[in-house]
Design a protein around this motif. Structure first.
Motif, PDB file in Angstrom:
ATOM      1  N   ALA A  16      25.325  57.371  40.469  1.00  0.00           N
ATOM      2  CA  ALA A  16      23.877  57.535  40.471  1.00  0.00           C
ATOM      3  C   ALA A  16      22.965  57.618  38.864  1.00  0.00           C
ATOM      4  CB  ALA A  16      23.535  58.746  41.116  1.00  0.00           C
ATOM      5  N   GLY A  17      23.767  57.614  37.904  1.00  0.00           N
ATOM      6  CA  GLY A  17      23.539  57.688  36.715  1.00  0.00           C
ATOM      7  C   GLY A  17      22.706  58.931  36.092  1.00  0.00           C
ATOM      8  N   VAL A  18      23.204  60.178  36.855  1.00  0.00           N
ATOM      9  CA  VAL A  18      22.859  61.362  36.515  1.00  0.00           C
ATOM     10  C   VAL A  18      23.908  62.053  35.940  1.00  0.00           C
ATOM     11  CG1 VAL A  18      20.974  61.142  38.227  1.00  0.00           C
ATOM     12  CG2 VAL A  18      23.002  62.237  38.652  1.00  0.00           C
ATOM     13  N   SER A  19      23.639  63.398  35.637  1.00  0.00           N
ATOM     14  CA  SER A  19      24.690  64.369  35.236  1.00  0.00           C
ATOM     15  C   SER A  19      25.393  64.997  36.298  1.00  0.00           C
ATOM     16  CB  SER A  19      23.847  65.664  34.250  1.00  0.00           C
ATOM     17  OG  SER A  19      22.972  66.390  35.167  1.00  0.00           O
ATOM     18  N   LEU A  20      26.258  65.525  36.161  1.00  0.00           N
ATOM     19  CA  LEU A  20      27.049  66.343  37.119  1.00  0.00           C
ATOM     20  C   LEU A  20      26.281  67.455  37.663  1.00  0.00           C
ATOM     21  CD1 LEU A  20      29.711  66.662  38.560  1.00  0.00           C
ATOM     22  CD2 LEU A  20      30.574  68.107  37.022  1.00  0.00           C
ATOM     23  N   ALA A  21      25.384  68.040  36.911  1.00  0.00           N
ATOM     24  CA  ALA A  21      24.829  69.324  37.295  1.00  0.00           C
ATOM     25  C   ALA A  21      23.726  68.839  37.945  1.00  0.00           C
ATOM     26  CB  ALA A  21      24.072  70.000  36.126  1.00  0.00           C
ATOM     27  N   SER A  22      22.927  67.647  38.064  1.00  0.00           N
ATOM     28  CA  SER A  22      21.745  67.239  38.598  1.00  0.00           C
ATOM     29  C   SER A  22      22.616  66.784  40.122  1.00  0.00           C
ATOM     30  CB  SER A  22      21.074  65.798  38.114  1.00  0.00           C
ATOM     31  OG  SER A  22      20.536  66.370  36.841  1.00  0.00           O
ATOM     32  N   ALA A  23      23.483  66.127  40.031  1.00  0.00           N
ATOM     33  CA  ALA A  23      24.242  65.608  41.346  1.00  0.00           C
ATOM     34  C   ALA A  23      24.514  66.812  42.361  1.00  0.00           C
ATOM     35  CB  ALA A  23      25.530  64.966  41.204  1.00  0.00           C
ATOM     36  N   SER A  24      24.901  67.959  41.457  1.00  0.00           N
ATOM     37  CA  SER A  24      25.398  69.100  42.441  1.00  0.00           C
ATOM     38  C   SER A  24      24.009  69.719  42.925  1.00  0.00           C
ATOM     39  CB  SER A  24      25.879  70.087  41.392  1.00  0.00           C
ATOM     40  OG  SER A  24      26.298  71.468  42.208  1.00  0.00           O
ATOM     41  N   GLY A  29      20.983  71.167  47.450  1.00  0.00           N
ATOM     42  CA  GLY A  29      19.603  71.479  47.833  1.00  0.00           C
ATOM     43  C   GLY A  29      19.088  72.525  46.719  1.00  0.00           C
ATOM     44  N   SER A  30      19.461  72.666  45.646  1.00  0.00           N
ATOM     45  CA  SER A  30      19.104  73.884  44.685  1.00  0.00           C
ATOM     46  C   SER A  30      18.735  73.149  43.481  1.00  0.00           C
ATOM     47  CB  SER A  30      20.324  74.792  44.554  1.00  0.00           C
ATOM     48  OG  SER A  30      21.490  74.143  44.154  1.00  0.00           O
ATOM     49  N   GLY A  31      18.313  74.156  42.656  1.00  0.00           N
ATOM     50  CA  GLY A  31      18.122  73.624  41.025  1.00  0.00           C
ATOM     51  C   GLY A  31      16.671  72.870  41.147  1.00  0.00           C
ATOM     52  N   SER A  32      16.431  72.618  39.953  1.00  0.00           N
ATOM     53  CA  SER A  32      15.235  71.573  39.674  1.00  0.00           C
ATOM     54  C   SER A  32      15.368  70.226  39.402  1.00  0.00           C
ATOM     55  CB  SER A  32      14.469  72.465  38.230  1.00  0.00           C
ATOM     56  OG  SER A  32      15.537  72.204  37.489  1.00  0.00           O
ATOM     57  N   VAL A  33      15.505  69.697  40.727  1.00  0.00           N
ATOM     58  CA  VAL A  33      15.688  68.260  40.296  1.00  0.00           C
ATOM     59  C   VAL A  33      14.340  67.576  41.327  1.00  0.00           C
ATOM     60  CG1 VAL A  33      16.941  66.409  41.390  1.00  0.00           C
ATOM     61  CG2 VAL A  33      18.293  68.382  40.296  1.00  0.00           C
ATOM     62  N   THR A  37      14.385  61.663  42.254  1.00  0.00           N
ATOM     63  CA  THR A  37      15.639  61.819  41.953  1.00  0.00           C
ATOM     64  C   THR A  37      16.834  62.277  42.873  1.00  0.00           C
ATOM     65  OG1 THR A  37      15.110  62.263  39.833  1.00  0.00           O
ATOM     66  CG2 THR A  37      17.369  63.057  40.059  1.00  0.00           C
ATOM     67  N   ARG A  38      16.270  63.400  43.706  1.00  0.00           N
ATOM     68  CA  ARG A  38      17.156  64.054  44.796  1.00  0.00           C
ATOM     69  C   ARG A  38      17.452  62.954  45.834  1.00  0.00           C
ATOM     70  NH1 ARG A  38      17.924  69.306  46.032  1.00  0.00           N
ATOM     71  NH2 ARG A  38      15.844  69.758  44.761  1.00  0.00           N
ATOM     72  N   ALA A  39      16.324  62.214  46.165  1.00  0.00           N
ATOM     73  CA  ALA A  39      16.460  61.310  47.098  1.00  0.00           C
ATOM     74  C   ALA A  39      17.456  59.840  46.652  1.00  0.00           C
ATOM     75  CB  ALA A  39      15.102  60.735  47.596  1.00  0.00           C
ATOM     76  N   HIS A  40      17.500  59.658  45.662  1.00  0.00           N
ATOM     77  CA  HIS A  40      18.298  58.866  45.084  1.00  0.00           C
ATOM     78  C   HIS A  40      19.669  59.082  45.042  1.00  0.00           C
ATOM     79  CE1 HIS A  40      20.086  55.680  42.314  1.00  0.00           C
ATOM     80  NE2 HIS A  40      20.230  56.669  41.408  1.00  0.00           N
ATOM     81  N   ILE A  41      20.034  60.376  44.515  1.00  0.00           N
ATOM     82  CA  ILE A  41      21.492  60.879  44.596  1.00  0.00           C
ATOM     83  C   ILE A  41      21.943  60.946  45.789  1.00  0.00           C
ATOM     84  CG2 ILE A  41      22.798  63.001  43.834  1.00  0.00           C
ATOM     85  CD1 ILE A  41      20.789  63.360  41.602  1.00  0.00           C
TER      86      ILE A  41
END
Length: 335
Positions: A16-24, A29-33, A37-41
């Protein structure tokens, strides 16, 4: 990536070209994404066939995201409807459900609960076989390890969610008397269950006060009538019957028809539960409706709160019931 290897969260982040934290954050369903971006991941995770590793999550958090549901008899159409409501409500809360059917046997109930606890469920929704003896109804000391909410039975020391069964019995009897019926019989469910006792007691109290209780017999929650119930119907002493469940009511209808009597021309009947069969029966069955979905929502909300916050003062939640008028009750001429 090796096609034989199960995709990991790192694989999702890389693709997805994102950080591990963003993927998590996106997967959990948590964090500030951001939503885009969430839909893409999530799209990338789906394309890769990624599935969260629940074992790893359980080791990290101490929770599996799974609830247990123990029911006494899936051959009774009331319980599949209940199970469906539990599955849908739990899913909205982010939980999966493991279901066990005990077949009405105490040993099977003990084994089922022990197995679910060993599987690492976070909490248990339990519909006990009966509540006549709280000591023997408690199947295993292992249950103390997890939060439990009891449905339909008033077991002490547990959070319980119930319907006002005595109210249902009263509504059934009052409806028959309002239609002009004076000689009324009661076929209760198994009296080892307080819900069946309260249904019968509510009806009997009203009938004795305002009409004539011709007889009162007990029957399993089943279509098949016990000999005492069949003989009572065959005596032709009543113009109406209050049944402890819809299954009992439909069984009584079938038996009446087998001996040359018809419903409601000869005998009127009111059931209890409003199972799917009730509206499809011939004639459609007048019955008492329990707000199953609302009861399930309350039970799961209580269970999820216990999982998050730990033990607290016992909760006893009671829901009102209502009468559903169909065609199995005849108004007697002149009333």
């Amino acid at each position: 990536m090796n096609s034989s290897r199960r995709p990991t969260l790192k694989d999702v982040a890389r693709a997805a070209g994102v950080s591990l934290a963003s993927a998590s954050y996106a997967i959990n369903g948590s964090g500030s994404v951001g939503e885009t971006t969430r839909a893409h991941i999530l799209q990338v995770a789906g394309d890769l066939g990624y599935r969260p590793n629940t074992s790893a999550k359980a080791m990290k958090t101490g929770r599996t995201g799974v609830l247990g549901l123990v029911l006494p008899d899936l051959t009774n159409p009331f319980f599949p409807s209940l199970a469906q409501a539990v599955l849908q409500t739990a899913r909205r809360q982010g939980y999966n459900v493991l279901l066990a059917d005990t077949g009405g046997a105490l040993e099977e109930q003990r084994a089922a609960i022990r197995l679910l606890v060993d599987q690492g469920i976070d909490g248990l929704l339990w519909f006990p076989i009966d509540d006549s003896n709280p000591r023997t109804s408690r199947p295993t000391t292992d249950m103390g390890r997890i939060p439990i909410v009891v449905l339909d039975r008033n077991l002490p020391d547990y959070d319980v969610v119930l319907a006002d069964y005595a109210m249902g019995g009263r509504l059934a009897a009052e409806h028959l008397m309002a239609a002009g019926h004076v000689n009324i019989g009661v076929i209760s469910g198994p009296l080892a269950a307080s819900s069946a006792r309260h249904r019968a007691e509510g009806a009997i109290a009203v009938i004795r006060q305002h009409a004539n209780l011709a007889w009162n017999v007990e029957n399993a929650f089943a279509l098949e009538l016990d000999p005492a119930a069949a003989r009572a119907l065959e005596r032709r002493e009543v113009t109406a019957v209050v049944a402890g469940s819809d299954l009992i009511a439909i069984g009584a209808m079938r038996h009446l028809q087998s001996v040359g009597l018809s419903v409601p021309q000869d005998v009127s009947i009111v059931g209890f539960d409003d199972i799917p069969w009730a509206a499809l029966n011939t004639p459609p069955l007048t019955t008492i409706d329990m707000p199953i979905e609302a009861m399930v929502v309350s039970a799961i909300e209580t269970l999820v709160q216990r999982i998050a916050e730990g033990p607290g003062a016992r909760r006893r939640t009671v829901f009102d019931v209502s009468l559903v008028e169909r065609l199995s009750v005849r108004r007697i001429s002149g009333t």
